[in-house]
Design a protein around this motif. Structure first.
Motif, PDB file in Angstrom:
ATOM      1  N   PRO A 108       0.794  -1.234   0.000  1.00  0.00           N
ATOM      2  CA  PRO A 108       0.000   0.000   0.000  1.00  0.00           C
ATOM      3  C   PRO A 108       0.827   1.286   0.000  1.00  0.00           C
ATOM      4  CG  PRO A 108      -0.898  -1.581   1.561  1.00  0.00           C
ATOM      5  CD  PRO A 108       0.402  -2.142   1.091  1.00  0.00           C
ATOM      6  N   ASP A 109       1.984   1.285   0.676  1.00  0.00           N
ATOM      7  CA  ASP A 109       2.771   2.512   0.796  1.00  0.00           C
ATOM      8  C   ASP A 109       3.906   2.588  -0.220  1.00  0.00           C
ATOM      9  OD1 ASP A 109       4.164   0.417   1.871  1.00  0.00           O
ATOM     10  OD2 ASP A 109       4.972   1.541   3.576  1.00  0.00           O
ATOM     11  N   ALA A 110       3.901   1.726  -1.231  1.00  0.00           N
ATOM     12  CA  ALA A 110       5.004   1.682  -2.195  1.00  0.00           C
ATOM     13  C   ALA A 110       4.925   2.850  -3.164  1.00  0.00           C
ATOM     14  CB  ALA A 110       4.980   0.365  -2.963  1.00  0.00           C
ATOM     15  N   GLY A 111       6.065   3.508  -3.389  1.00  0.00           N
ATOM     16  CA  GLY A 111       6.159   4.566  -4.388  1.00  0.00           C
ATOM     17  C   GLY A 111       7.195   4.251  -5.445  1.00  0.00           C
ATOM     18  N   VAL A 112       8.293   3.616  -5.012  1.00  0.00           N
ATOM     19  CA  VAL A 112       9.365   3.201  -5.912  1.00  0.00           C
ATOM     20  C   VAL A 112       9.742   1.769  -5.565  1.00  0.00           C
ATOM     21  CG1 VAL A 112      11.727   3.623  -6.703  1.00  0.00           C
ATOM     22  CG2 VAL A 112      10.259   5.555  -6.096  1.00  0.00           C
ATOM     23  N   ALA A 152      19.114   1.308 -12.882  1.00  0.00           N
ATOM     24  CA  ALA A 152      18.872   0.982 -14.287  1.00  0.00           C
ATOM     25  C   ALA A 152      17.499   0.398 -14.546  1.00  0.00           C
ATOM     26  CB  ALA A 152      19.939   0.010 -14.795  1.00  0.00           C
ATOM     27  N   ALA A 153      16.756   0.013 -13.496  1.00  0.00           N
ATOM     28  CA  ALA A 153      15.424  -0.568 -13.691  1.00  0.00           C
ATOM     29  C   ALA A 153      14.624  -0.407 -12.407  1.00  0.00           C
ATOM     30  CB  ALA A 153      15.526  -2.046 -14.072  1.00  0.00           C
ATOM     31  N   TYR A 154      13.568   0.402 -12.461  1.00  0.00           N
ATOM     32  CA  TYR A 154      12.726   0.580 -11.283  1.00  0.00           C
ATOM     33  C   TYR A 154      11.311   0.959 -11.700  1.00  0.00           C
ATOM     34  CZ  TYR A 154      13.856   5.560 -12.043  1.00  0.00           C
ATOM     35  OH  TYR A 154      14.031   6.809 -12.592  1.00  0.00           O
ATOM     36  N   LEU A 155      10.362   0.558 -10.871  1.00  0.00           N
ATOM     37  CA  LEU A 155       8.963   0.934 -11.026  1.00  0.00           C
ATOM     38  C   LEU A 155       8.694   2.152 -10.156  1.00  0.00           C
ATOM     39  CD1 LEU A 155       7.618  -2.689 -10.685  1.00  0.00           C
ATOM     40  CD2 LEU A 155       7.185  -1.278 -12.704  1.00  0.00           C
ATOM     41  N   VAL A 156       7.864   3.057 -10.637  1.00  0.00           N
ATOM     42  CA  VAL A 156       7.563   4.265  -9.876  1.00  0.00           C
ATOM     43  C   VAL A 156       6.115   4.658 -10.129  1.00  0.00           C
ATOM     44  CG1 VAL A 156       8.431   5.732 -11.755  1.00  0.00           C
ATOM     45  CG2 VAL A 156       8.290   6.657  -9.435  1.00  0.00           C
ATOM     46  N   GLU A 190      12.690   9.738   2.326  1.00  0.00           N
ATOM     47  CA  GLU A 190      11.264  10.035   2.175  1.00  0.00           C
ATOM     48  C   GLU A 190      10.561   8.963   1.341  1.00  0.00           C
ATOM     49  OE1 GLU A 190       9.446  12.430   3.446  1.00  0.00           O
ATOM     50  OE2 GLU A 190      10.974  13.697   4.372  1.00  0.00           O
ATOM     51  N   LEU A 191      11.199   8.524   0.259  1.00  0.00           N
ATOM     52  CA  LEU A 191      10.564   7.564  -0.646  1.00  0.00           C
ATOM     53  C   LEU A 191      10.531   6.155  -0.073  1.00  0.00           C
ATOM     54  CD1 LEU A 191      12.010   8.651  -4.114  1.00  0.00           C
ATOM     55  CD2 LEU A 191       9.707   9.051  -3.231  1.00  0.00           C
ATOM     56  N   ARG A 192      11.584   5.782   0.676  1.00  0.00           N
ATOM     57  CA  ARG A 192      11.669   4.441   1.256  1.00  0.00           C
ATOM     58  C   ARG A 192      11.391   3.370   0.198  1.00  0.00           C
ATOM     59  NH1 ARG A 192      14.716   3.470   5.565  1.00  0.00           N
ATOM     60  NH2 ARG A 192      14.481   5.098   7.113  1.00  0.00           N
ATOM     61  N   ALA A 193      12.238   3.344  -0.803  1.00  0.00           N
ATOM     62  CA  ALA A 193      12.041   2.436  -1.930  1.00  0.00           C
ATOM     63  C   ALA A 193      12.076   0.979  -1.487  1.00  0.00           C
ATOM     64  CB  ALA A 193      13.110   2.688  -2.983  1.00  0.00           C
ATOM     65  N   LEU A 194      11.412   0.142  -2.259  1.00  0.00           N
ATOM     66  CA  LEU A 194      11.382  -1.296  -2.028  1.00  0.00           C
ATOM     67  C   LEU A 194      12.270  -1.997  -3.053  1.00  0.00           C
ATOM     68  CD1 LEU A 194       7.539  -1.676  -1.456  1.00  0.00           C
ATOM     69  CD2 LEU A 194       9.310  -1.419   0.276  1.00  0.00           C
ATOM     70  N   GLN A 195      12.589  -3.255  -2.776  1.00  0.00           N
ATOM     71  CA  GLN A 195      13.485  -4.030  -3.634  1.00  0.00           C
ATOM     72  C   GLN A 195      12.856  -5.383  -3.939  1.00  0.00           C
ATOM     73  OE1 GLN A 195      16.988  -3.568  -4.864  1.00  0.00           O
ATOM     74  NE2 GLN A 195      16.218  -5.331  -6.010  1.00  0.00           N
ATOM     75  N   ILE A 196      12.847  -5.756  -5.213  1.00  0.00           N
ATOM     76  CA  ILE A 196      12.407  -7.095  -5.603  1.00  0.00           C
ATOM     77  C   ILE A 196      13.561  -8.071  -5.397  1.00  0.00           C
ATOM     78  CG2 ILE A 196      11.811  -8.522  -7.596  1.00  0.00           C
ATOM     79  CD1 ILE A 196      10.086  -6.264  -8.607  1.00  0.00           C
ATOM     80  N   VAL A 197      13.279  -9.199  -4.735  1.00  0.00           N
ATOM     81  CA  VAL A 197      14.290 -10.212  -4.428  1.00  0.00           C
ATOM     82  C   VAL A 197      13.765 -11.587  -4.832  1.00  0.00           C
ATOM     83  CG1 VAL A 197      15.684 -11.266  -2.606  1.00  0.00           C
ATOM     84  CG2 VAL A 197      15.108  -8.832  -2.476  1.00  0.00           C
ATOM     85  N   PRO A 198      14.491 -12.350  -5.633  1.00  0.00           N
ATOM     86  CA  PRO A 198      15.720 -11.950  -6.318  1.00  0.00           C
ATOM     87  C   PRO A 198      15.440 -10.898  -7.386  1.00  0.00           C
ATOM     88  CG  PRO A 198      14.990 -14.087  -7.103  1.00  0.00           C
ATOM     89  CD  PRO A 198      14.099 -13.740  -5.958  1.00  0.00           C
TER      90      PRO A 198
END
Length: 261
Positions: A108-112, A152-156, A190-198
């Motif tokens: 719910p709180d994802a931005g990046v 090089a690759a991110y969703l926003v 502020e953005l607190r980005a998330l990471q896809i793993v793997p």
């Protein structure tokens, strides 16, 4: 709904654009090309310093930030809820199309959400919070506490893109630091980005000499990172406390890439 995809590519590198088109075609992904800002065509070093008031960055690093700024502006012009931003030297996993089907799997709180693996040496490591979601193909989604380089690759989504754009006008640090380094970048905190793993993407070997951020002017390069020493100590103390309480877990070799979940 299919999220739009934007690929940042220099005009003088049609070979990379052709390679990206071939890869995206195999995956069934349509993308829009964003003409990257070319460091070689920027104003002279003295003029750039007057404009940015910052001599910490190379012309290539400034051009990289401004290229991503162009991509985010193009995304906001579409009216779509979210987008995938790519550089032209990235390799994508076969399940990448599933990431673009909707944003229903986003926390719910994802931005990046960073899609690529962190481009770090095996000797380094990152700290991850517990997984808060899964991608449609089963990859885990974590908030990371210790950053790893790479943008090089991110969703926003729209909110995060609009919030980030003013920080790109007068960049004080490289693109990946700006988005993901919690210690140095207020925007990252502020953005607190998330990471896809793997990771579902990685920069190719050619990306080690990235045309976007790799070009530097001749002459000495000054740095002011020393002013962050006190913050560095506080940040390290925070990491130790989080590890001791078990809130975050250490993952060696960064966030590895895997073609399949």
């Amino acid at each position: 709904m299919t999220l739009p995809v934007f690929v940042i590519n220099l005009d003088r590198r049609p070979d990379r654009w052709a390679a990206m088109l071939a890869q995206l075609d195999r995956l069934g992904i349509r993308a829009a090309r964003i003409a990257a800002v070319d460091a070689r065509l920027l104003a002279a070093q003295e003029e750039r310093e007057r404009e940015t008031n910052n001599d910490d960055l190379s012309l290539g690093e400034v051009a990289c930030v401004w290229s991503h700024r162009k991509a985010l502006r193009a995304f906001l012009d579409t009216g779509e809820r979210a987008a995938l931003i790519l550089e032209d030297d990235v390799e994508l996993a076969p399940d990448t199309p599933s990431l673009l089907e909707s944003v229903d799997w986003w926390p719910p709180d994802a931005g990046v959400i960073r899609v690529e693996t962190g481009n770090i040496s095996p000797a380094k490591w990152c700290l991850l919070w517990p997984a808060s979601a899964e991608t449609p193909s089963g990859r885990r989604v974590h908030r990371f506490e210790r950053w790893t380089p790479g943008s090089a690759a991110y969703l926003v989504n729209r909110e995060a893109a609009a919030f980030a754009l003013p920080h790109f006008d007068n960049p004080a640090m490289p693109m990946d630091t700006l988005l993901f380094d919690h210690r140095r970048s207020r925007l990252a905190r502020e953005l607190r980005a998330l990471q896809i793993v793997p990771g579902a993407a990685r920069q190719t070997e050619d990306g080690d000499t990235s045309d976007l951020a790799g070009w530097r002017p001749r002459g000495p390069r000054h740095t002011k990172w020393g002013k962050h020493n006190k913050k560095s100590l506080l940040y390290r103390a925070r990491l130790i406390a989080l590890r001791c309480t078990g809130k975050v877990k250490k993952q060696r070799q960064g966030v590895y890439y895997r073609p399949a979940p």
